[in-house]
Structures are given as structure tokens and as C-alpha cells.
Design an enzyme around this catalytic site. Sequence first.
Site, mmCIF file in Angstrom:
data_model
loop_
_atom_site.group_PDB
_atom_site.id
_atom_site.type_symbol
_atom_site.label_atom_id
_atom_site.label_comp_id
_atom_site.label_asym_id
_atom_site.label_seq_id
_atom_site.Cartn_x
_atom_site.Cartn_y
_atom_site.Cartn_z
ATOM 1 N N GLU A 199 29.701 31.120 1.757
ATOM 2 C CA GLU A 199 30.355 31.103 0.436
ATOM 3 C C GLU A 199 29.930 29.874 -0.339
ATOM 4 O OE1 GLU A 199 33.341 33.213 1.834
ATOM 5 O OE2 GLU A 199 32.041 34.186 0.387
ATOM 6 N N ARG A 223 -2.943 16.145 26.915
ATOM 7 C CA ARG A 223 -4.084 17.036 27.191
ATOM 8 C C ARG A 223 -5.245 16.765 26.219
ATOM 9 N NH1 ARG A 223 -1.753 21.807 30.035
ATOM 10 N NH2 ARG A 223 -0.866 20.754 31.853
ATOM 11 N N GLY A 262 16.584 9.792 18.173
ATOM 12 C CA GLY A 262 17.212 11.030 18.664
ATOM 13 C C GLY A 262 16.161 12.011 19.172
ATOM 14 N N ARG A 285 22.355 13.836 9.837
ATOM 15 C CA ARG A 285 22.571 12.425 9.477
ATOM 16 C C ARG A 285 22.940 12.329 7.999
ATOM 17 N NH1 ARG A 285 19.321 7.370 12.044
ATOM 18 N NH2 ARG A 285 18.367 8.969 13.295
ATOM 19 N N ASP A 319 16.465 16.462 11.711
ATOM 20 C CA ASP A 319 17.072 16.271 10.386
ATOM 21 C C ASP A 319 16.155 16.619 9.198
ATOM 22 O OD1 ASP A 319 19.251 15.264 11.801
ATOM 23 O OD2 ASP A 319 18.566 13.186 11.614
ATOM 24 N N ASP A 375 14.362 14.699 7.651
ATOM 25 C CA ASP A 375 14.584 13.660 6.632
ATOM 26 C C ASP A 375 13.440 12.655 6.544
ATOM 27 O OD1 ASP A 375 15.032 12.509 9.085
ATOM 28 O OD2 ASP A 375 16.873 11.467 8.509
ATOM 29 N N ARG A 394 17.449 3.995 21.662
ATOM 30 C CA ARG A 394 17.427 3.150 20.476
ATOM 31 C C ARG A 394 17.427 1.717 21.004
ATOM 32 N NH1 ARG A 394 20.893 7.614 18.471
ATOM 33 N NH2 ARG A 394 19.591 8.748 16.998
ATOM 34 N N CYS A 395 16.623 0.844 20.402
ATOM 35 C CA CYS A 395 16.415 -0.489 20.979
ATOM 36 C C CYS A 395 16.448 -1.559 19.889
ATOM 37 C CB CYS A 395 15.059 -0.484 21.689
ATOM 38 S SG CYS A 395 14.440 -2.107 22.126
ATOM 39 N N ARG A 441 40.146 34.573 8.189
ATOM 40 C CA ARG A 441 40.295 33.133 7.944
ATOM 41 C C ARG A 441 39.174 32.580 7.077
ATOM 42 N NH1 ARG A 441 41.442 31.378 14.193
ATOM 43 N NH2 ARG A 441 43.706 31.438 14.090
ATOM 44 N N THR A 470 12.275 14.871 14.508
ATOM 45 C CA THR A 470 13.717 14.796 14.251
ATOM 46 C C THR A 470 14.211 16.146 13.758
ATOM 47 O OG1 THR A 470 15.440 13.903 12.802
ATOM 48 C CG2 THR A 470 13.204 13.779 11.954
ATOM 49 N N ASP A 522 11.874 7.888 10.998
ATOM 50 C CA ASP A 522 11.480 6.742 10.178
ATOM 51 C C ASP A 522 11.662 5.402 10.887
ATOM 52 O OD1 ASP A 522 10.609 8.132 8.000
ATOM 53 O OD2 ASP A 522 12.454 7.912 6.839
HETATM 54 P P1 ADP Z 1 14.672 7.428 14.191
HETATM 55 O O1 ADP Z 1 13.339 7.048 14.703
HETATM 56 O O2 ADP Z 1 15.091 8.802 14.610
HETATM 57 O O3 ADP Z 1 14.814 7.165 12.697
HETATM 58 P P2 ADP Z 1 16.275 5.052 14.705
HETATM 59 O O4 ADP Z 1 16.452 4.688 13.277
HETATM 60 O O5 ADP Z 1 17.436 4.928 15.627
HETATM 61 O O6 ADP Z 1 15.770 6.536 14.930
HETATM 62 O O7 ADP Z 1 15.065 4.148 15.249
HETATM 63 C C1 ADP Z 1 14.588 4.271 16.579
HETATM 64 C C2 ADP Z 1 14.164 2.929 17.088
HETATM 65 O O8 ADP Z 1 13.055 2.445 16.296
HETATM 66 C C3 ADP Z 1 15.189 1.816 16.970
HETATM 67 O O9 ADP Z 1 16.134 1.840 18.009
HETATM 68 C C4 ADP Z 1 14.317 0.592 17.044
HETATM 69 O O10 ADP Z 1 13.930 0.320 18.373
HETATM 70 C C5 ADP Z 1 13.076 1.034 16.269
HETATM 71 N N1 ADP Z 1 13.213 0.541 14.884
HETATM 72 C C6 ADP Z 1 14.025 1.007 13.919
HETATM 73 N N2 ADP Z 1 13.930 0.281 12.793
HETATM 74 C C7 ADP Z 1 13.022 -0.698 13.065
HETATM 75 C C8 ADP Z 1 12.491 -1.790 12.308
HETATM 76 N N3 ADP Z 1 12.875 -2.020 11.058
HETATM 77 N N4 ADP Z 1 11.580 -2.570 12.912
HETATM 78 C C9 ADP Z 1 11.190 -2.328 14.182
HETATM 79 N N5 ADP Z 1 11.651 -1.325 14.947
HETATM 80 C C10 ADP Z 1 12.568 -0.528 14.402
HETATM 81 O O1 F6P Z 2 18.788 12.265 14.027
HETATM 82 C C1 F6P Z 2 19.236 13.326 14.816
HETATM 83 C C2 F6P Z 2 20.746 13.290 14.918
HETATM 84 O O2 F6P Z 2 21.163 14.365 15.755
HETATM 85 C C3 F6P Z 2 21.488 13.327 13.596
HETATM 86 O O3 F6P Z 2 21.547 14.623 13.040
HETATM 87 C C4 F6P Z 2 22.809 12.735 13.986
HETATM 88 O O4 F6P Z 2 23.396 12.101 12.872
HETATM 89 C C5 F6P Z 2 22.435 11.729 15.024
HETATM 90 O O5 F6P Z 2 21.164 12.078 15.527
HETATM 91 C C6 F6P Z 2 23.414 11.650 16.176
HETATM 92 O O6 F6P Z 2 23.014 10.629 17.013
HETATM 93 P P1 F6P Z 2 23.641 10.408 18.470
HETATM 94 O O7 F6P Z 2 23.045 11.433 19.378
HETATM 95 O O8 F6P Z 2 23.231 9.021 18.815
HETATM 96 O O9 F6P Z 2 25.112 10.589 18.345
#
Ligand code: ADP
Ligand code: F6P
Length: 324
Positions: free
Chosen positions: A191, A29, A15, A175, A131, A133, A76-77, A166, A129, A107
Site C-alpha cells: 500500500e 581461482r 556486514g 542501514r 544495502d 548503498d 568491524r575493526c 489487519r 553489501t 564503503d
Molecule cells: P562497510 O564496509 O559495510 O561499509 P563498515 O563501515 O563497518 O562496513 O566498515 C568496515 C571496516 O572498514 C571498519 O570496521 C574498519 O575496519 C574499516 N574502515 C571503515 N572506515 C574506515 C576509515 N575511515 N579508515 C580506515 N578503515 C576504515
Molecule cells: O550493511 C548490512 C546491514 O545488514 C544493514 O542493513 C544493517 O543496518 C546492518 O548491516 C546491521 O549490522 P549488524 O549485523 O552489525 O547488526
Amino acid sequence: MAKEIKTIGVMTSGGDAPGMNAAIRAVVRAALSSGLQVKGIRRGYAGLLEEDIIDMHTMSVTDIVQRGGTILFTSRCDEMRTPEGQKRAAEVCRKHGIDGVVVIGGDGSFRGAQKLSENGINTVGIPGTIDLDIACTEYTIGFDTACNTAMEAIDKVRDTSASHERCSIIEVMGRTAGHIALWCGISNGSEYVMVPERYDNDEEEIIEKILSKRRKGKKHHIVVNAEGIGRSHELAKKIEERTGIETRATVIGHIQRGGNPSCRDRVYASAMGALAVDILIEGKTNRVVAFKEGKFCDYDIDEALNMTKDIDELLYSMTRRLSR
Ligand code: ADP
Ligand code: F6P
């Protein structure tokens, strides 16, 4: 002996997050100023496998420090998750003379960097990110901007919620993590804040809280809910039925991922980008840049991925005390 790095590649993956452009600019740079060549790998690992690779110069990153999104695009791949894809990704790097890669992402993206490193390409990750996280770091690129965007959106919902007397349930991203919800819960004076890390499926406490505040004279109510819990519309219906107070749900959505990065995101992303280049120049690999206890630092990716993170208990318990 440490591998000498002559050409580095930089990519964004997963993301997008506001501040990624500032990090790309810093990588480009800093590398150029150290005499390295830089290649931009577009569309994350998908672009790497498709050899969507461009030369980057000083002017390639002009006028981007203030822009949201990522000029390198992201994706994402699934192929990168396979051993064949990982081997081929490393071969593509070698074919293009790329000795080291900076991966800006979360991660999942670091797992890809780990695999590239195992296949002989030096790598360093930068936490990008909204998040927050990523366990090894107290800062991730985009969290600050996303919180500010969500906070302003919640302020606006509060205006109309107050006018109509309301209750409003507002769902923020994150996430499976509740960091954005927690920060918005505090900054918006909610609240109640619902985070997946502390959620026990019991909504009675929220209903009781709303009723008790109404008895005390409160005319509107703000509940911040995290995406990891979701079901905001269902919850709104339940609250309305049980309290008799008109209730609406608002899911803020992707506006949280866009917009000009905050000052903090621009500065920290820049620092992390420059540090990532220094780490590669030192000949290190399989590293991730972090911000911990007031300092920028780096960790081994294997070690970083084994760390765990909780929401800040002090902040969480404070939300309870302040919304009495
Ligand atoms: P983020 O990096 O935000 O956690 P994703 O979990 O979607 O987002 O991971 C991004 C990309 O990283 C994936 O689409 C994939 O190409 C690569 N990736 C994720 N997990 C693995 C893995 N276990 N081994 C190799 N590449 C990975
Ligand atoms: O990781 C960033 C994030 O915006 C999360 O907060 C959310 O769960 C997810 O990506 C949404 O992903 P997408 O843009 O693929 O719907």
C-alpha cells in the site's frame, strides 16, 4: 612503473552478504589460473592486524559458490581507522609477501583499502553489501538475494494479515538507504513504502491511504518500512489508534543477510572477483569494481567515495501510481 603482483590477499569486511563466497572463489581461482599465489585474510582488517592469514588453493574454495555468509569470516575493526593501525596493516601484508589485496565489503571497507594503498599495498574493492548503498555501482553483492528473502517473508506476513483483515508494517534492512524497502514495496504490491530518502516525518498520508483503501473494500494492508526510518512498532500503534484497524509490526532482521545467493548474485560476484584480480595484475591500485550502465568497470576509490546516490525516483513514483 607498475608494481608486479606475485601474491594477493583476499578478505571480507563489514556486514556479510550472500554471494561473498562466490566472489572469494572467483578471486582465488582467477588468481591461481594467472600464476599468482593467494592468501586468505580472515576476519577482515581485525584478522589482518592479528595475522590471521591462510594459504588458499583451488580446493580451499570448492563447494562454496552456493553458500551464504563468508568462509573467511568478517568483522568491524576500529584499529584500522587509526594511522598506526593502517601502517601496521601494510607492514603485515609485506611480512606475508602480500603485494595486492582484494577487499570485499562496503564503503567503510573501501576506506580501509584506500589507506592500505596509501601505505604502499595495491588494493581493489568489490562492492559487497545487501544495502545497495555504494554510489559508484548499480549492483552490490547480496542485494538481489536479500530482496528475494525479504519479499518471500512479506508474502508470508501477507497471508496472515489477510486472514485477520489487519494492517501489517514490515521493516526491512538497508542501514540508512531505502533500496531494499523500495524493491520489496514494488514486488510485494504494498500500500505504501517508506524510505528514508523521501521521509518527512508526516505519517498522515499513510493513515489516509489506508483509510481510503478500506473504504474502497480492501481488507488488509501492507506497509513496507525501511530500517533507516525504523519505529515500526510505534507506527503500528499509531495506525491502529487512528484507523481502528488491528495493526502489527514485523521486523524481518538478519534472515535478510543469510541464505543461498541468487543466480544473479553468484554470477555478478564471480565476474567482479575475476575482474578485481585482472585489475591488480595490471598494476593498478586504489580501485573499486562496479557495474554501471550494463557493464562491469572500475573506479578510483577516492572518486567512488565522493559520488552520491539516491533511490530510483522512477521506481519510487511508480509505487504511488500502482497502489492507488
Ligand atoms: P562497510 O564496509 O559495510 O561499509 P563498515 O563501515 O563497518 O562496513 O566498515 C568496515 C571496516 O572498514 C571498519 O570496521 C574498519 O575496519 C574499516 N574502515 C571503515 N572506515 C574506515 C576509515 N575511515 N579508515 C580506515 N578503515 C576504515
Ligand atoms: O550493511 C548490512 C546491514 O545488514 C544493514 O542493513 C544493517 O543496518 C546492518 O548491516 C546491521 O549490522 P549488524 O549485523 O552489525 O547488526
